[in-house]
Every structure is written in structure tokens, then in C-alpha cells.
Design an enzyme around this catalytic site. Sequence first.
Site, mmCIF file in Angstrom:
data_model
loop_
_atom_site.group_PDB
_atom_site.id
_atom_site.type_symbol
_atom_site.label_atom_id
_atom_site.label_comp_id
_atom_site.label_asym_id
_atom_site.label_seq_id
_atom_site.Cartn_x
_atom_site.Cartn_y
_atom_site.Cartn_z
ATOM 1 N N HIS A 158 -2.600 1.451 -0.756
ATOM 2 C CA HIS A 158 -1.647 2.515 -1.037
ATOM 3 C C HIS A 158 -2.059 3.247 -2.306
ATOM 4 O O HIS A 158 -2.585 2.648 -3.239
ATOM 5 C CB HIS A 158 -0.213 1.991 -1.138
ATOM 6 N N LEU A 159 -1.862 4.554 -2.289
ATOM 7 C CA LEU A 159 -2.149 5.402 -3.428
ATOM 8 C C LEU A 159 -0.829 5.778 -4.083
ATOM 9 O O LEU A 159 0.082 6.253 -3.410
ATOM 10 C CB LEU A 159 -2.880 6.679 -2.992
ATOM 11 N N HIS A 160 -0.737 5.576 -5.378
ATOM 12 C CA HIS A 160 0.431 5.999 -6.145
ATOM 13 C C HIS A 160 0.187 7.442 -6.580
ATOM 14 O O HIS A 160 -0.816 7.722 -7.249
ATOM 15 C CB HIS A 160 0.603 5.135 -7.403
ATOM 16 N N ILE B 6 10.394 2.226 -4.714
ATOM 17 C CA ILE B 6 11.700 1.818 -5.248
ATOM 18 C C ILE B 6 11.600 1.461 -6.730
ATOM 19 O O ILE B 6 12.606 1.159 -7.355
ATOM 20 C CB ILE B 6 12.318 0.655 -4.446
ATOM 21 N N GLY C 207 -2.860 -1.793 -6.159
ATOM 22 C CA GLY C 207 -2.767 -2.574 -4.943
ATOM 23 C C GLY C 207 -2.562 -4.066 -5.096
ATOM 24 O O GLY C 207 -2.804 -4.812 -4.152
#
Length: 139
Positions: free
Chosen positions: A93-95, A30, A86
Site C-alpha cells: 500500500h502507498l500512503h 483510520i 508496509g
Amino acid sequence: MATLFTRIIDGEIPGRFVWSDDRCVAFLTIAPITDGHVLVVPHEEVEQLTDADDDLLAHLVVVAKRIGAAQQRAFGAPRAALLVAGFEVPHLHLHVLPAWDESSLTFANARTDEPAERLDAAAERLRAHLPQVQPPLPG
């Protein structure tokens, strides 16, 4: 207590999903740095990169690679970038994001006021390009 990402995975909080398999999901953030910025998140609540077992981490990177290829097609980007920080959620989580240059790859560029319609459009655009780069995962 379930993390924010587990609550999204479980459907308690809405998410704009572009990928789902038995080990992970991917959904738009988001607060995108660039249009089509996605988070690849394991179902398992692993706190950070260094806590993940090698097989899970390898799976996440393969998924990130496929999403990155779709992002390049969908958004005309010369590269796909992968960032792992993170700090904002204690759930690995991987961006993965379309990238045009290194100077833009900073969380200081995250747009926290992105309209829902723009996020929806980016998700749809990415979903339309994923089948073109989505061979079956190994194993």
C-alpha cells in the site's frame, strides 16, 4: 487467508473509498498523519513494494499522483507526499497525503483516535476534487 486490506476491498470491513478501478482502490486510513491521508492498495495481494511487478507499481504511482493532486486542491497543501512502509499490513500500500513540511511526515504523528465524522468529511472533500484531476488512465 485474506489480508485486512482484501477484506476492506471485498466489503467485509467498511472503508472510506475515494478511488476504485480494475487494479487498485484508494481509501482513507483510520490513522491519518494529515487530513485526507489515503492508502492506494492493489486488488492483488502483493506483500511488499519489491514484490510488485513493474506495471502494477507504475499504475499505483499514477493513481497516487492523481489523488495527491486532488489532496492539494482539497486541503490547500503545497505538496502531496508519498510514503511506502508496509510494516503494519502485509499487503502493498502507498500512503498518499497532503503535506506542508517534511517534519510532519512521520507515522509518529498518526492520529489513531480520529472521529468517524472527521474521516467522512475528509473523504467527501477529496471525492469532490478528484474529478478535476482525473483524466483516463493510460492503457
